[in-house]
Design a protein around this motif. Structure first.
Motif, PDB file in Angstrom:
ATOM      1  N   GLU A 131     -40.830   2.155 -42.779  1.00  0.00           N
ATOM      2  CA  GLU A 131     -41.928   1.504 -42.043  1.00  0.00           C
ATOM      3  C   GLU A 131     -43.247   2.217 -42.331  1.00  0.00           C
ATOM      4  O   GLU A 131     -44.280   1.580 -42.517  1.00  0.00           O
ATOM      5  N   GLN A 132     -43.188   3.535 -42.398  1.00  0.00           N
ATOM      6  CA  GLN A 132     -44.419   4.276 -42.700  1.00  0.00           C
ATOM      7  C   GLN A 132     -44.940   3.942 -44.096  1.00  0.00           C
ATOM      8  O   GLN A 132     -46.120   4.100 -44.378  1.00  0.00           O
ATOM      9  N   MET A 133     -44.027   3.478 -44.948  1.00  0.00           N
ATOM     10  CA  MET A 133     -44.425   3.112 -46.319  1.00  0.00           C
ATOM     11  C   MET A 133     -44.819   1.639 -46.410  1.00  0.00           C
ATOM     12  O   MET A 133     -44.965   1.089 -47.512  1.00  0.00           O
ATOM     13  N   GLY A 134     -44.945   0.976 -45.263  1.00  0.00           N
ATOM     14  CA  GLY A 134     -45.450  -0.400 -45.261  1.00  0.00           C
ATOM     15  C   GLY A 134     -44.396  -1.464 -45.039  1.00  0.00           C
ATOM     16  O   GLY A 134     -44.703  -2.657 -45.082  1.00  0.00           O
ATOM     17  N   ALA A 135     -43.149  -1.068 -44.789  1.00  0.00           N
ATOM     18  CA  ALA A 135     -42.104  -2.079 -44.589  1.00  0.00           C
ATOM     19  C   ALA A 135     -42.153  -2.629 -43.161  1.00  0.00           C
ATOM     20  O   ALA A 135     -42.490  -1.905 -42.225  1.00  0.00           O
ATOM     21  N   GLN A 136     -41.836  -3.907 -43.050  1.00  0.00           N
ATOM     22  CA  GLN A 136     -41.632  -4.497 -41.718  1.00  0.00           C
ATOM     23  C   GLN A 136     -40.123  -4.664 -41.576  1.00  0.00           C
ATOM     24  O   GLN A 136     -39.495  -5.317 -42.403  1.00  0.00           O
ATOM     25  N   ILE A 137     -39.597  -4.066 -40.523  1.00  0.00           N
ATOM     26  CA  ILE A 137     -38.133  -4.049 -40.413  1.00  0.00           C
ATOM     27  C   ILE A 137     -37.695  -4.666 -39.098  1.00  0.00           C
ATOM     28  O   ILE A 137     -38.247  -4.366 -38.039  1.00  0.00           O
ATOM     29  N   GLU A 150     -46.551  -6.813 -49.531  1.00  0.00           N
ATOM     30  CA  GLU A 150     -47.567  -6.204 -50.417  1.00  0.00           C
ATOM     31  C   GLU A 150     -46.964  -5.090 -51.275  1.00  0.00           C
ATOM     32  O   GLU A 150     -47.695  -4.364 -51.941  1.00  0.00           O
ATOM     33  N   GLY A 151     -45.691  -4.887 -51.198  1.00  0.00           N
ATOM     34  CA  GLY A 151     -45.052  -3.740 -51.878  1.00  0.00           C
ATOM     35  C   GLY A 151     -45.142  -2.508 -50.983  1.00  0.00           C
ATOM     36  O   GLY A 151     -45.912  -2.490 -50.011  1.00  0.00           O
ATOM     37  N   LEU A 152     -44.363  -1.507 -51.305  1.00  0.00           N
ATOM     38  CA  LEU A 152     -44.403  -0.266 -50.502  1.00  0.00           C
ATOM     39  C   LEU A 152     -45.561   0.604 -50.982  1.00  0.00           C
ATOM     40  O   LEU A 152     -45.926   0.575 -52.156  1.00  0.00           O
ATOM     41  N   HIS A 153     -46.114   1.378 -50.040  1.00  0.00           N
ATOM     42  CA  HIS A 153     -47.162   2.318 -50.452  1.00  0.00           C
ATOM     43  C   HIS A 153     -46.758   3.739 -50.086  1.00  0.00           C
ATOM     44  O   HIS A 153     -45.884   3.953 -49.236  1.00  0.00           O
ATOM     45  N   GLY A 154     -47.402   4.682 -50.722  1.00  0.00           N
ATOM     46  CA  GLY A 154     -47.105   6.091 -50.453  1.00  0.00           C
ATOM     47  C   GLY A 154     -47.426   6.444 -49.002  1.00  0.00           C
ATOM     48  O   GLY A 154     -48.237   5.772 -48.349  1.00  0.00           O
ATOM     49  N   ALA A 155     -46.786   7.464 -48.494  1.00  0.00           N
ATOM     50  CA  ALA A 155     -47.016   7.890 -47.103  1.00  0.00           C
ATOM     51  C   ALA A 155     -46.561   9.336 -46.962  1.00  0.00           C
ATOM     52  O   ALA A 155     -45.901   9.872 -47.859  1.00  0.00           O
ATOM     53  N   THR A 156     -46.929   9.944 -45.849  1.00  0.00           N
ATOM     54  CA  THR A 156     -46.400  11.283 -45.567  1.00  0.00           C
ATOM     55  C   THR A 156     -45.253  11.122 -44.584  1.00  0.00           C
ATOM     56  O   THR A 156     -45.433  10.648 -43.470  1.00  0.00           O
ATOM     57  N   ILE A 157     -44.074  11.463 -45.044  1.00  0.00           N
ATOM     58  CA  ILE A 157     -42.864  11.281 -44.234  1.00  0.00           C
ATOM     59  C   ILE A 157     -42.424  12.662 -43.756  1.00  0.00           C
ATOM     60  O   ILE A 157     -42.189  13.558 -44.558  1.00  0.00           O
ATOM     61  N   ILE A 158     -42.316  12.799 -42.447  1.00  0.00           N
ATOM     62  CA  ILE A 158     -41.781  14.062 -41.925  1.00  0.00           C
ATOM     63  C   ILE A 158     -40.432  13.733 -41.293  1.00  0.00           C
ATOM     64  O   ILE A 158     -40.373  13.037 -40.273  1.00  0.00           O
ATOM     65  N   PHE A 159     -39.380  14.181 -41.919  1.00  0.00           N
ATOM     66  CA  PHE A 159     -38.054  13.913 -41.340  1.00  0.00           C
ATOM     67  C   PHE A 159     -37.829  14.849 -40.150  1.00  0.00           C
ATOM     68  O   PHE A 159     -37.935  16.072 -40.281  1.00  0.00           O
ATOM     69  N   ASP A 160     -37.508  14.280 -38.979  1.00  0.00           N
ATOM     70  CA  ASP A 160     -37.246  15.100 -37.788  1.00  0.00           C
ATOM     71  C   ASP A 160     -35.975  15.928 -37.979  1.00  0.00           C
ATOM     72  O   ASP A 160     -35.803  16.985 -37.383  1.00  0.00           O
ATOM     73  N   LYS A 161     -35.063  15.371 -38.771  1.00  0.00           N
ATOM     74  CA  LYS A 161     -33.791  16.032 -39.067  1.00  0.00           C
ATOM     75  C   LYS A 161     -33.603  15.935 -40.566  1.00  0.00           C
ATOM     76  O   LYS A 161     -34.058  14.954 -41.170  1.00  0.00           O
TER      77      LYS A 161
END
Ligand code: UD1
Length: 420
Positions: A131-137, A150-161
């Motif tokens: 979702e942070q990369m632009g997906a609607q789920i 629109e395709g996926l875009h780059g993002a900063t992903i912080i995995f909690d785990k």
């Protein structure tokens, strides 16, 4: 249904060849969705999970062959984007197609995996990152329905785990996304590292490989050209056979293994009194008659792997003293304990901590495999039990061990596959 019959009091001698890693092959098979050429991967293990994922890709329209240990996949003509329940329910790792399908086609539907014997195993972290990369789920009718018009875009992903397949999914999605993705708290398992290396060799710019911080520059939906590669050795299969040597007090060698991926496992076996001879591709366990008790806490790589926990519970039944093994990754991963107790093991469970008192003489029994690694713990116990052990429901074992009974027979074990 097949079961394994093991006659106890085994002494093993010789060398077992380690197969390619199931958990490296699975994401790399899913990765073929991102490619425009035929992907050739060598050293793929013949285990049920691989066949399941190949079947899933076949259903999507990919063409593949799996001969000897080589898989060739042509994913250029994928026409469908739905991973159906009938396949996903048999293997949770099917979720690995979510990131690549969405990145390539801008939409896909992947069945939710459902329950699992070893714990809940949600996929919320995969979905949040996409979702942070632009997906609607949306979750509808048991399916993850994902769109990224629109395709996926780059993002900063912080995995909690730290999540292994979650990291793999996002790496693959990021490889075809527009712009740069940063993954913070990424899994560092060797299998994730190999996925990064194969993508890097295909021209994807990836920084931080083998660290917890990855930076990936996407190709903006340009498909990749991947050169042939060889799957890394299976460190869990390797660890399991080292435990077979240790539990039967046998000098046993494994070949085509990578000791660097096994550091935490070798360290625990050393604490228990075993020694090793290590050459470039061979590890020989020099066992001890006087196994010492051990304290283990399962952790993400490079910590002690949860996938080796069950085997060490079996081994600890033969140590002289009290061992304490704590499971930190999965809430319900001690189902082998009750089966080992039926063979005479002295184990008490308190939440996620098993206390094993040894050394106990085990006696052969009919036991039930409950998950993949639990099954191998029962085989290890059967190797030293007095009399006959029958391990039932070995379809769990067949998901992840290539020719286990043949490999053990080749070093002298009395083990046979029979029909119920
Ligand atoms: C992978 C391995 C499996 C191994 C496990 C842990 C493959 C195909 N499987 O499984 O053999 O036992 O790593 O080393 O490589 N979690 C969440 N939300 C998520 C994802 C995970 O809460 O969205 C939790 C899980 O419930 C678990 C922990 O995170 O408690 C780690 O799980 P994860 O690393 O994702 O395991 P898998 O990738 O499924």
């Amino acid at each position: 249904m097949d079961y394994l019959q093991i006659l106890g009091n085994n002494h093993l001698t010789g060398t077992i060849k380690i197969s390619g890693a199931k958990n490296a092959s699975l994401p790399l098979i899913a990765m073929s969705i991102l490619t425009k050429n035929r992907v050739v991967m060598h050293n793929v293990p013949h285990v049920a999970d691989i066949k399941t994922l190949l079947k899933l890709l076949g259903n999507l329209g990919a063409e593949y062959t799996f001969e000897d240990e080589t898989v060739i996949i042509d994913a250029s003509r994928i026409v469908k984007t739905t991973a159906t329940y009938d396949i996903v329910k048999t293997m949770r790792a099917s979720i690995l197609v979510l990131g690549p399908l969405l990145a390539r086609f801008g939409h896909c539907e992947v069945s939710l995996p459902g329950g699992c014997a070893i714990g809940q195993r949600p996929i919320d972290l995969h979905l949040k990152a996409l979702e942070q990369m632009g997906a609607q789920i949306e979750i509808k009718a048991g399916y993850v329905q994902a769109k990224a018009p629109e395709g996926l875009h780059g993002a900063t992903i912080i995995f909690d785990k730290i999540t292994v397949t979650g990291t793999a999914n996002i790496i693959m999605a990021a490889a075809l996304a527009k712009g740069e993705t940063h993954i913070i708290n990424a899994a560092r398992e060797p299998e994730v590292v190999q996925l990064c290396e194969v993508l890097r060799d295909a021209g994807v710019k990836i920084e931080g490989i083998a660290t917890a911080m990855l930076k990936i520059e996407g190709t903006n939906q340009e498909l990749l050209h991947v050169e042939p590669f060889r799957i890394i050795p299976d460190r869990i299969e390797a660890g399991t056979y080292l435990c077979a040597g240790a539990i039967t007090n046998s000098r046993l060698s494994i070949s085509f293994a990578n000791a660097a991926h096994l550091e935490s496992v070798l360290a625990k076996l050393e604490e228990m009194g075993c020694c090793f001879e290590v050459t470039e591709h061979t590890i020989t366990v020099i066992p001890t008659e006087n196994l010492q008790p051990v304290k283990i806490v399962t952790q993400e790589y490079p910590g002690f792997p949860t996938d080796m926990q069950a085997q060490f519970v079996a081994l600890a039944t033969q140590a002289n003293g009290v061992s304490i093994i704590e499971e930190r990754l999965f809430e319900n991963r001690f189902m082998h304990v009750s089966e080992l107790q039926r063979m005479g093991a002295e184990i008490t469970l308190n939440g996620n901590v098993a206390t094993i008192t040894g050394k106990t003489a085990l006696s052969g029994a009919d036991v039930m495999a409950t998950d993949l690694r639990a099954s191998s713990a029962l085989v290890l116990a059967g190797l030293i039990a007095e009399g006959e052990t029958n391990v039932h429901r070995i379809y769990h074992l067949d998901r992840g061990y290539d020719s286990l009974e043949k490999k053990l027979q080749s070093v002298g074990a009395h083990i046979k596959r029979l029909k119920e």
